[in-house]
Design an enzyme around this catalytic site. Structure first.
Site, PDB file in Angstrom:
ATOM      1  N   LYS A  14       0.918  -1.434   0.064  1.00 51.30           N
ATOM      2  CA  LYS A  14      -0.094  -0.035   0.042  1.00 51.30           C
ATOM      3  C   LYS A  14       1.084   1.247  -0.007  1.00 51.30           C
ATOM      4  O   LYS A  14       0.656   2.332  -0.722  1.00 51.30           O
ATOM      5  CB  LYS A  14      -0.899  -0.054   1.349  1.00 51.30           C
ATOM      6  CG  LYS A  14      -1.913  -1.201   1.334  1.00 51.30           C
ATOM      7  CD  LYS A  14      -2.776  -1.228   2.359  1.00 51.30           C
ATOM      8  CE  LYS A  14      -2.162  -1.229   3.900  1.00 51.30           C
ATOM      9  NZ  LYS A  14      -1.269  -2.628   3.982  1.00 51.30           N
ATOM     10  N   ARG A  88      -9.480   0.097   9.216  1.00 53.51           N
ATOM     11  CA  ARG A  88      -9.174  -1.262   9.364  1.00 53.51           C
ATOM     12  C   ARG A  88      -9.920  -2.046  10.185  1.00 53.51           C
ATOM     13  O   ARG A  88      -9.974  -3.333  10.280  1.00 53.51           O
ATOM     14  CB  ARG A  88      -8.093  -1.311  10.211  1.00 53.51           C
ATOM     15  CG  ARG A  88      -6.615  -1.516   9.485  1.00 53.51           C
ATOM     16  CD  ARG A  88      -5.277  -1.202  10.368  1.00 53.51           C
ATOM     17  NE  ARG A  88      -3.982  -2.047   9.900  1.00 53.51           N
ATOM     18  CZ  ARG A  88      -3.016  -1.372   9.501  1.00 53.51           C
ATOM     19  NH1 ARG A  88      -2.857  -0.240   9.352  1.00 53.51           N
ATOM     20  NH2 ARG A  88      -2.016  -2.282   9.064  1.00 53.51           N
ATOM     21  N   ARG A 127      11.632  -5.864   4.494  1.00 58.52           N
ATOM     22  CA  ARG A 127      11.281  -4.447   4.393  1.00 58.52           C
ATOM     23  C   ARG A 127      12.174  -3.663   5.355  1.00 58.52           C
ATOM     24  O   ARG A 127      12.714  -3.982   6.513  1.00 58.52           O
ATOM     25  CB  ARG A 127       9.929  -4.048   4.775  1.00 58.52           C
ATOM     26  CG  ARG A 127       9.705  -2.757   5.066  1.00 58.52           C
ATOM     27  CD  ARG A 127       8.025  -2.376   4.934  1.00 58.52           C
ATOM     28  NE  ARG A 127       7.555  -2.648   6.322  1.00 58.52           N
ATOM     29  CZ  ARG A 127       6.194  -2.663   6.196  1.00 58.52           C
ATOM     30  NH1 ARG A 127       5.238  -2.287   5.365  1.00 58.52           N
ATOM     31  NH2 ARG A 127       5.416  -3.193   7.299  1.00 58.52           N
ATOM     32  N   ARG A 160      11.373  -2.335  10.938  1.00 53.15           N
ATOM     33  CA  ARG A 160      10.547  -1.968  11.824  1.00 53.15           C
ATOM     34  C   ARG A 160      10.416  -3.257  13.123  1.00 53.15           C
ATOM     35  O   ARG A 160      10.581  -4.232  12.494  1.00 53.15           O
ATOM     36  CB  ARG A 160       8.993  -2.052  11.064  1.00 53.15           C
ATOM     37  CG  ARG A 160       9.110  -0.578  10.369  1.00 53.15           C
ATOM     38  CD  ARG A 160       7.715  -0.369   9.722  1.00 53.15           C
ATOM     39  NE  ARG A 160       6.371  -1.126  10.056  1.00 53.15           N
ATOM     40  CZ  ARG A 160       5.342  -1.024   9.796  1.00 53.15           C
ATOM     41  NH1 ARG A 160       5.196  -0.163   8.705  1.00 53.15           N
ATOM     42  NH2 ARG A 160       4.348  -1.669  10.094  1.00 53.15           N
ATOM     43  N   ARG A 171      -0.224 -10.200  12.889  1.00 52.04           N
ATOM     44  CA  ARG A 171      -0.852  -9.138  12.236  1.00 52.04           C
ATOM     45  C   ARG A 171      -1.689  -9.770  11.153  1.00 52.04           C
ATOM     46  O   ARG A 171      -2.878  -9.168  10.629  1.00 52.04           O
ATOM     47  CB  ARG A 171       0.212  -8.388  11.507  1.00 52.04           C
ATOM     48  CG  ARG A 171       0.920  -7.257  12.635  1.00 52.04           C
ATOM     49  CD  ARG A 171       2.226  -6.928  12.261  1.00 52.04           C
ATOM     50  NE  ARG A 171       1.984  -5.947  11.162  1.00 52.04           N
ATOM     51  CZ  ARG A 171       2.923  -5.527  10.304  1.00 52.04           C
ATOM     52  NH1 ARG A 171       4.393  -6.081  10.625  1.00 52.04           N
ATOM     53  NH2 ARG A 171       2.862  -4.575   9.400  1.00 52.04           N
TER      54      ARG A 171
HETATM   55  P1  ADP Z   1       2.166  -1.896   3.150  1.00 50.25           P
HETATM   56  O1  ADP Z   1       2.264  -0.500   2.919  1.00 50.25           O
HETATM   57  O2  ADP Z   1       0.937  -2.597   2.521  1.00 50.25           O
HETATM   58  O3  ADP Z   1       2.317  -2.501   4.542  1.00 50.25           O
HETATM   59  P2  ADP Z   1       4.762  -1.767   1.784  1.00 50.25           P
HETATM   60  O4  ADP Z   1       4.491  -0.677   0.786  1.00 50.25           O
HETATM   61  O5  ADP Z   1       5.450  -1.102   2.805  1.00 50.25           O
HETATM   62  O6  ADP Z   1       3.350  -2.522   2.272  1.00 50.25           O
HETATM   63  O7  ADP Z   1       5.680  -3.000   1.191  1.00 50.25           O
HETATM   64  C1  ADP Z   1       6.101  -4.115   1.798  1.00 50.25           C
HETATM   65  C2  ADP Z   1       7.381  -4.633   1.209  1.00 50.25           C
HETATM   66  O8  ADP Z   1       7.287  -5.257   0.059  1.00 50.25           O
HETATM   67  C3  ADP Z   1       8.367  -3.161   1.194  1.00 50.25           C
HETATM   68  O9  ADP Z   1       9.645  -3.731   1.673  1.00 50.25           O
HETATM   69  C4  ADP Z   1       8.462  -2.992  -0.307  1.00 50.25           C
HETATM   70  O10 ADP Z   1       9.544  -2.513  -0.574  1.00 50.25           O
HETATM   71  C5  ADP Z   1       7.957  -4.464  -0.719  1.00 50.25           C
HETATM   72  N1  ADP Z   1       7.004  -4.331  -1.887  1.00 50.25           N
HETATM   73  C6  ADP Z   1       5.835  -3.397  -2.072  1.00 50.25           C
HETATM   74  N2  ADP Z   1       5.355  -3.797  -3.231  1.00 50.25           N
HETATM   75  C7  ADP Z   1       5.902  -4.852  -4.050  1.00 50.25           C
HETATM   76  C8  ADP Z   1       5.934  -5.588  -5.258  1.00 50.25           C
HETATM   77  N3  ADP Z   1       4.752  -5.344  -6.050  1.00 50.25           N
HETATM   78  N4  ADP Z   1       6.729  -6.484  -5.423  1.00 50.25           N
HETATM   79  C9  ADP Z   1       7.902  -6.628  -4.665  1.00 50.25           C
HETATM   80  N5  ADP Z   1       8.026  -5.981  -3.426  1.00 50.25           N
HETATM   81  C10 ADP Z   1       7.161  -5.175  -2.964  1.00 50.25           C
HETATM   82  P1  AMP Z   2       0.955   0.041   9.140  1.00 50.89           P
HETATM   83  O1  AMP Z   2       2.087   0.825   9.268  1.00 50.89           O
HETATM   84  O2  AMP Z   2      -0.064   0.450   8.470  1.00 50.89           O
HETATM   85  O3  AMP Z   2       1.543  -1.333   8.687  1.00 50.89           O
HETATM   86  O4  AMP Z   2       0.370   0.017  10.635  1.00 50.89           O
HETATM   87  C1  AMP Z   2       1.450  -0.330  11.731  1.00 50.89           C
HETATM   88  C2  AMP Z   2       0.636  -0.639  13.105  1.00 50.89           C
HETATM   89  O5  AMP Z   2      -0.059   0.389  13.494  1.00 50.89           O
HETATM   90  C3  AMP Z   2      -0.666  -1.714  12.871  1.00 50.89           C
HETATM   91  O6  AMP Z   2      -0.148  -3.138  12.884  1.00 50.89           O
HETATM   92  C4  AMP Z   2      -1.513  -1.153  13.973  1.00 50.89           C
HETATM   93  O7  AMP Z   2      -0.876  -1.688  15.286  1.00 50.89           O
HETATM   94  C5  AMP Z   2      -1.357   0.154  14.107  1.00 50.89           C
HETATM   95  N1  AMP Z   2      -2.328   0.740  13.008  1.00 50.89           N
HETATM   96  C6  AMP Z   2      -2.249   1.447  11.745  1.00 50.89           C
HETATM   97  N2  AMP Z   2      -3.331   1.819  11.519  1.00 50.89           N
HETATM   98  C7  AMP Z   2      -4.125   1.410  12.294  1.00 50.89           C
HETATM   99  C8  AMP Z   2      -5.698   1.605  12.170  1.00 50.89           C
HETATM  100  N3  AMP Z   2      -6.282   2.158  11.318  1.00 50.89           N
HETATM  101  N4  AMP Z   2      -6.344   1.001  13.206  1.00 50.89           N
HETATM  102  C9  AMP Z   2      -5.752   0.472  14.187  1.00 50.89           C
HETATM  103  N5  AMP Z   2      -4.527   0.281  14.196  1.00 50.89           N
HETATM  104  C10 AMP Z   2      -3.718   0.943  13.565  1.00 50.89           C
END
Ligand code: ADP
Ligand code: AMP
Length: 213
Positions: A14, A88, A127, A160, A171
């Site tokens: 995302k 969420r 990541r 992270r 998660r």
């Molecule tokens: P989210 O915001 O949904 O938690 P991220 O955008 O942080 O996901 O992506 C999670 C990990 O996967 C990051 O390390 C990112 O660089 C990698 N990633 C994201 N999209 C792709 C893709 N289409 N193919 C391979 N790796 C990806």
């Molecule tokens: P994210 O960066 O989106 O992966 O979120 C990291 C963490 O933040 C999640 O695992 C939750 O603990 C908290 N969090 C983020 N967004 C929300 C939400 N909309 N509602 C509740 N917890 C959240």
């Protein structure tokens, strides 16, 4: 105000998709990033949120909705919002509908990034995130051009706390229980566009851009 929502499990990509929508004028709102900012600032909210986040649990709905309300009300009413990681839960989705309707706005699309668990585990395990600007990389799939730091500002890339395999699994369970029901919620409103998020970063980004065009 107009809004779009990026929906999908943690690690579906995302935040990675959001980067290109920012170039199109969207205001990127990641609740995870807003919470991590509170942790970095050492606020009471941040300290309480950190305990839950490190365990892979959600922060309470009223806390997250309060943050979103404050943000929406503090910016230009003509803004186009891109919500990432929000809503969420069903409660959050209903509150978002109310906030949008109070401002006579429209929720335009919900982009569902579909990605199986094994792909997610490998994405989140690799990541790396910039300790300063939050830019997202992957050790294998999207490495920085310079091994020593972030491409934007040269700062240290860190893993992270919630990207350990045990917390990732937790998660995913929380996503299945609390967030997956939003797929039906938004499908019933005719808002969902589905994207196969296992494709390359560029293909996924282009798929979302095509829906938006
Ligand atoms: P989210 O915001 O949904 O938690 P991220 O955008 O942080 O996901 O992506 C999670 C990990 O996967 C990051 O390390 C990112 O660089 C990698 N990633 C994201 N999209 C792709 C893709 N289409 N193919 C391979 N790796 C990806
Ligand atoms: P994210 O960066 O989106 O992966 O979120 C990291 C963490 O933040 C999640 O695992 C939750 O603990 C908290 N969090 C983020 N967004 C929300 C939400 N909309 N509602 C509740 N917890 C959240």
């Amino acid at each position: 105000m107009n809004a779009v929502v990026l929906l999908g499990p943690p690690g579906a990509g995302k935040g990675t998709v959001a980067e290109v929508l920012v170039d199109k004028g969207y205001r990127h709102v990641s609740t995870g990033e807003l919470l991590r900012e509170q942790i970095r600032l050492g606020t009471k909210l941040g300290l309480e949120a950190k305990t839950l986040m490190d365990q892979g649990q959600f922060v309470p709905d009223d806390v997250v909705v309060g943050m979103i309300r404050d943000l929406i009300e503090s910016v230009d009413s003509g803004s186009m919002f891109l919500f990432d990681g929000f809503p969420r839960t069903l409660v959050q989705a209903e509150k978002l509908d109310e906030l949008i309707s109070d401002l006579c706005g429209t929720l335009k699309n919900v982009f569902l990034l579909e990605c199986p668990d094994d792909v997610i585990v490998s994405r989140l395990s690799g990541r790396r995130t910039c300790s300063k600007c939050g830019a997202v990389y992957h050790t294998a799939f999207n490495p920085p051009s310079d091994d020593d730091g972030c491409d934007q500002d040269g700062c240290e890339l860190v893993q992270r706390a919630d990207d350990s395999e045990a917390t990732i699994r937790k998660r995913l369970l929380v996503y299945a229980e609390q967030t997956a029901p939003l797929i039906d919620y938004y499908t019933n409103k005719g808002l969902v566009d589905t994207v196969d998020a296992t494709q390359s970063i560029e293909t996924v980004r282009n798929a979302v851009l095509e829906y938006i065009a």
